[in-house]
Design an enzyme around this catalytic site. Structure first.
Site, PDB file in Angstrom:
ATOM      1  N   GLU A 105       9.535   1.667  10.988  1.00  0.00           N
ATOM      2  CA  GLU A 105      10.577   2.686  10.797  1.00  0.00           C
ATOM      3  C   GLU A 105       9.865   4.028  10.817  1.00  0.00           C
ATOM      4  O   GLU A 105       9.117   4.361   9.888  1.00  0.00           O
ATOM      5  CB  GLU A 105      11.288   2.473   9.463  1.00  0.00           C
ATOM      6  CG  GLU A 105      12.160   1.243   9.498  1.00  0.00           C
ATOM      7  CD  GLU A 105      12.926   1.012   8.211  1.00  0.00           C
ATOM      8  OE1 GLU A 105      12.816   1.825   7.285  1.00  0.00           O
ATOM      9  OE2 GLU A 105      13.629   0.000   8.148  1.00  0.00           O
ATOM     10  N   GLU A 147       9.329  16.794  14.729  1.00  0.00           N
ATOM     11  CA  GLU A 147       9.879  16.473  13.410  1.00  0.00           C
ATOM     12  C   GLU A 147       9.218  17.407  12.379  1.00  0.00           C
ATOM     13  O   GLU A 147       8.028  17.290  12.107  1.00  0.00           O
ATOM     14  CB  GLU A 147       9.586  15.012  13.049  1.00  0.00           C
ATOM     15  CG  GLU A 147      10.254  14.601  11.759  1.00  0.00           C
ATOM     16  CD  GLU A 147       9.899  13.177  11.332  1.00  0.00           C
ATOM     17  OE1 GLU A 147       8.720  12.809  11.388  1.00  0.00           O
ATOM     18  OE2 GLU A 147      10.821  12.452  10.912  1.00  0.00           O
ATOM     19  N   LYS A 163       0.882  -1.181   0.000  1.00  0.00           N
ATOM     20  CA  LYS A 163       0.000   0.000   0.000  1.00  0.00           C
ATOM     21  C   LYS A 163       0.913   1.222   0.000  1.00  0.00           C
ATOM     22  O   LYS A 163       1.450   1.625   1.026  1.00  0.00           O
ATOM     23  CB  LYS A 163      -0.889  -0.015   1.252  1.00  0.00           C
ATOM     24  CG  LYS A 163      -2.233   0.679   1.086  1.00  0.00           C
ATOM     25  CD  LYS A 163      -2.159   2.149   0.712  1.00  0.00           C
ATOM     26  CE  LYS A 163      -1.913   3.051   1.899  1.00  0.00           C
ATOM     27  NZ  LYS A 163      -1.647   4.460   1.479  1.00  0.00           N
ATOM     28  N   CYS A 176      14.004  10.775   6.985  1.00  0.00           N
ATOM     29  CA  CYS A 176      13.878  10.361   8.386  1.00  0.00           C
ATOM     30  C   CYS A 176      15.206  10.483   9.123  1.00  0.00           C
ATOM     31  O   CYS A 176      15.243  10.744  10.315  1.00  0.00           O
ATOM     32  CB  CYS A 176      13.356   8.941   8.463  1.00  0.00           C
ATOM     33  SG  CYS A 176      14.376   7.780   7.544  1.00  0.00           S
TER      34      CYS A 176
HETATM   35  P1  NAD Z   1       2.371   8.579   7.299  1.00  0.00           P
HETATM   36  O1  NAD Z   1       2.498   7.817   8.574  1.00  0.00           O
HETATM   37  O2  NAD Z   1       1.383   9.686   7.243  1.00  0.00           O
HETATM   38  O3  NAD Z   1       1.990   7.599   6.097  1.00  0.00           O
HETATM   39  C1  NAD Z   1       2.783   6.496   5.758  1.00  0.00           C
HETATM   40  C2  NAD Z   1       1.899   5.431   5.133  1.00  0.00           C
HETATM   41  O4  NAD Z   1       0.973   4.957   6.106  1.00  0.00           O
HETATM   42  C3  NAD Z   1       1.061   5.931   3.960  1.00  0.00           C
HETATM   43  O5  NAD Z   1       1.040   4.932   2.958  1.00  0.00           O
HETATM   44  C4  NAD Z   1      -0.300   6.101   4.576  1.00  0.00           C
HETATM   45  O6  NAD Z   1      -1.366   5.977   3.653  1.00  0.00           O
HETATM   46  C5  NAD Z   1      -0.329   4.960   5.569  1.00  0.00           C
HETATM   47  N1  NAD Z   1      -1.282   5.109   6.689  1.00  0.00           N
HETATM   48  C6  NAD Z   1      -1.710   6.245   7.274  1.00  0.00           C
HETATM   49  N2  NAD Z   1      -2.591   5.959   8.256  1.00  0.00           N
HETATM   50  C7  NAD Z   1      -2.705   4.603   8.303  1.00  0.00           C
HETATM   51  C8  NAD Z   1      -3.451   3.699   9.104  1.00  0.00           C
HETATM   52  N3  NAD Z   1      -4.268   4.123  10.079  1.00  0.00           N
HETATM   53  N4  NAD Z   1      -3.322   2.375   8.880  1.00  0.00           N
HETATM   54  C9  NAD Z   1      -2.494   1.922   7.915  1.00  0.00           C
HETATM   55  N5  NAD Z   1      -1.777   2.728   7.102  1.00  0.00           N
HETATM   56  C10 NAD Z   1      -1.877   4.062   7.311  1.00  0.00           C
HETATM   57  O7  NAD Z   1       3.829   9.089   6.952  1.00  0.00           O
HETATM   58  P2  NAD Z   1       4.265  10.040   5.739  1.00  0.00           P
HETATM   59  O8  NAD Z   1       3.843  11.435   6.073  1.00  0.00           O
HETATM   60  O9  NAD Z   1       3.833   9.426   4.463  1.00  0.00           O
HETATM   61  O10 NAD Z   1       5.856   9.909   5.808  1.00  0.00           O
HETATM   62  C11 NAD Z   1       6.678  10.717   6.567  1.00  0.00           C
HETATM   63  C12 NAD Z   1       7.086  10.040   7.861  1.00  0.00           C
HETATM   64  O11 NAD Z   1       7.774   8.823   7.576  1.00  0.00           O
HETATM   65  C13 NAD Z   1       8.049  10.865   8.688  1.00  0.00           C
HETATM   66  O12 NAD Z   1       7.673  10.832  10.035  1.00  0.00           O
HETATM   67  C14 NAD Z   1       9.383  10.151   8.495  1.00  0.00           C
HETATM   68  O13 NAD Z   1      10.316  10.351   9.520  1.00  0.00           O
HETATM   69  C15 NAD Z   1       8.941   8.743   8.402  1.00  0.00           C
HETATM   70  N6  NAD Z   1       9.976   7.926   7.757  1.00  0.00           N
HETATM   71  C16 NAD Z   1      10.747   7.095   8.539  1.00  0.00           C
HETATM   72  C17 NAD Z   1      11.770   6.340   7.977  1.00  0.00           C
HETATM   73  C18 NAD Z   1      12.632   5.449   8.841  1.00  0.00           C
HETATM   74  O14 NAD Z   1      13.343   4.626   8.277  1.00  0.00           O
HETATM   75  N7  NAD Z   1      12.601   5.554  10.144  1.00  0.00           N
HETATM   76  C19 NAD Z   1      12.019   6.418   6.609  1.00  0.00           C
HETATM   77  C20 NAD Z   1      11.232   7.278   5.840  1.00  0.00           C
HETATM   78  C21 NAD Z   1      10.206   8.007   6.444  1.00  0.00           C
END
Ligand code: NAD
Length: 506
Positions: A268, A401, A193, A302
């Site tokens: 992550e 963040e 997804k 991240c």
């Molecule tokens: P997000 O959590 O908003 O979304 C990530 C994914 O989760 C999307 O595909 C979204 O549709 C899905 N999602 C959202 N709500 C959900 C739910 N209730 N159930 C299942 N899936 C759901 O994150 P974002 O804004 O897309 O990405 C940015 C974030 O990702 C930042 O916090 C960043 O630090 C983090 N990130 C972490 C790493 C790492 O390795 N630690 C790497 C890249 C990004």
């Protein structure tokens, strides 16, 4: 025409037919090798000029169910594939990705606003992920022999089953391969997804996998929103584990959603990573690394070093030098090869990043560079690379963040205070330490609450090493064998030598 203008033009020329094709028909899910028409769609926009790039299928719980069924069916044979054959196929996927590197680069830039200079390597990094795990596939099932006097105790690993992979919008192509390649190498099938703000290259990835010969149902892609398709995936009883990359709050939601079906989860999550610069460091290299780690990839990273902790004796001069550099960073069209910072992914994210300019002012920090939106080509979601100085670690700009090209500088006096400030956040993904005192570097590394620490270096990845965070930054590790531990179950087989005494009852 100057060389850079020529490259921009050729990137735009390359993009035009790709976008024209995307506009012809909505991007569909890929389920069991088929591309069913969706009842509803949503739009994905270019952050550069806000134009609609494509309409995309809006996944439902029903679509997720079909994808989970397809992944379950495919798992029966994929899990048993000859590992050498699997290795060869994963290399073929890497070849196919490399052959489409330019297409991936321009589409990723256009869909996410990430500068081409970084995205031109996204496909190669993605292919490298496939090659790395391909080579490990034949050994994935290896285990240990733990003999006892009367038994040979042998362990082996078996793929856990169909898994869900949920990815965010930052560097989405590379990041998706980082999660999907080890799952496939382990023998799992996948329902992916992708993030709703960056669906274009996720569709390309599954198409390239099929072009290379991946059997139907082994990788299924269902587009849609987190609270719709994403939630349904985490709740599906046939999905055995969820590999998730995204925000910490979403990680908590997924853990709740997956509780009923006892999902194995790997998270992550976010970061507020410190780069700690002592006065005795090689300050030229520290400066380059600190600037690179927050202003590359639009700061939407991240592992970005979003807090600069700098020893008080050099804080003023070091901050001034950073401010000067930040003022020179080139913000521009993401497909221009000289652009260093492009537009942010989406209006909502842009609004969030911009809101911190006022937060900083209200909290009493100084804006030493940037601090406003930027009027960039195409009129998209640009911000000026920004530097906050005079900050305290308890300010929101030091705790939250921001996920944009925004750096907060905080001075410290001595090792103890550096460590205290570094650890006084809810996150713990990475830490970067700059000093020429080896003992101090080791003491700091030992005390830092972070999953990954680089000493006198920016983030330089080596695929066998563990990748992941502590505290609110995550649960579990990716990379090398760590990935297989997540996507596989360890099984014990104990063989008696026939010598031990079996208790007699009755
Ligand atoms: P997000 O959590 O908003 O979304 C990530 C994914 O989760 C999307 O595909 C979204 O549709 C899905 N999602 C959202 N709500 C959900 C739910 N209730 N159930 C299942 N899936 C759901 O994150 P974002 O804004 O897309 O990405 C940015 C974030 O990702 C930042 O916090 C960043 O630090 C983090 N990130 C972490 C790493 C790492 O390795 N630690 C790497 C890249 C990004």
């Amino acid at each position: 025409m100057a060389k850079t203008e020529a490259t921009l033009k050729s990137n735009l020329d390359r993009l035009e037919p790709l976008v024209a094709k995307l506009r012809e028909a909505p991007i569909r899910h890929v389920i069991g090798g088929e591309r069913p028409a969706a009842a509803e769609t949503f739009e994905t926009h270019s952050p550069t000029d806000k134009s609609v790039i494509a309409r995309v299928a809006l996944g439902t719980a029903g679509d997720i169910d079909k994808a989970a069924q397809a992944a379950t069916k495919a798992f029966k044979s994929w899990a048993k594939w000859d590992p050498d054959k699997r290795r060869a196929l994963l290399h073929k996927i890497a070849d196919t990705i490399e052959a489409h590197a330019e297409e991936i680069a321009v589409l990723e830039s256009w869909d996410t606003g990430q500068p081409y200079r970084f995205m031109s390597k996204a496909a190669l990094r993605g292919a490298e992920n496939f090659r790395f795990f391909a080579d490990r596939a034949p050994a994935a099932r290896d285990g240990l022999n733990l003999p006892s006097p009367d038994h040979w105790n042998i362990t082996t690993r078996v793929p856990i089953g169909p898994v869900g992979v949920i990815t965010p919008w930052n560097t989405p192509f590379m990041l998706s391969t980082w999660k999907i390649a080890p799952a496939l190498a382990a023998g799992c099938t996948v329902v992916h997804k992708p993030a709703e703000w960056s669906p274009v290259t996720a569709d390309l990835l599954v198409r390239l996998c099929h072009e290379a010969g991946l059997p139907e149902g082994v990788l299924n892609t269902v587009h849609g929103l987190g609270e719709g398709a994403g939630k349904a995936l985490t709740e599906h009883p046939q999905i055995k584990a969820i590999g998730f990359v995204g925000e910490s709050a979403t990680g908590s939601a997924i853990m709740r959603q997956g509780a009923e079906t006892l999902k194995r989860v790997h998270f992550e999550l976010g970061g507020k990573n410190p780069v700690i610069v002592f006065a005795d460091a090689d300050l030229e290299r520290a400066l380059d690394a600190a600037v690179f780690m927050i202003y590359s990839l639009n700061g939407e990273r991240c592992t970005s070093s979003s807090r600069l902790l700098v020893e008080a004796s050099i804080a003023e001069e070091f901050s001034a030098r950073i401010a000067e550099r930040v003022g020179r960073i080139k913000v521009g069209h993401p497909l221009d090869p000289t652009t260093e910072v492009g537009p942010l992914i989406h209006e909502r994210h842009w609004g969030k990043v911009c809101s911190y300019f006022d937060v900083a002012r209200t909290d009493g920090a100084r804006i030493a560079a940037g601090g406003s939106a930027h009027d960039g080509p195409g009129g998209g979601w640009y911000v000026k690379p920004t530097l906050f100085t005079g900050a305290r670690n308890d300010m929101r700009i030091a705790q939250e963040e921001i996920f944009g090209p925004v750096l907060t500088v905080i001075p410290f006096k001595g090792e103890a205070e550096a460590l205290e400030l570094a650890n006084a956040v809810r996150y713990g993904l990475t830490g970067y330490i700059w000093t020429n005192d080896a003992g101090r570097a080791l003491r700091m590394a030992d005390g830092l609450e972070a999953g990954m620490i680089w000493i006198n270096s920016e983030n330089v990845r080596h695929l066998p090493t563990p990748f992941g965070g502590v505290k609110a930054s995550g649960i579990g590790r990716d990379g090398g064998d760590y990935s297989f531990d997540f996507y596989m179950e360890t099984k014990l087989v104990s063989l008696a030598k026939g010598t031990h005494k079996i208790p007699k009852l009755g």
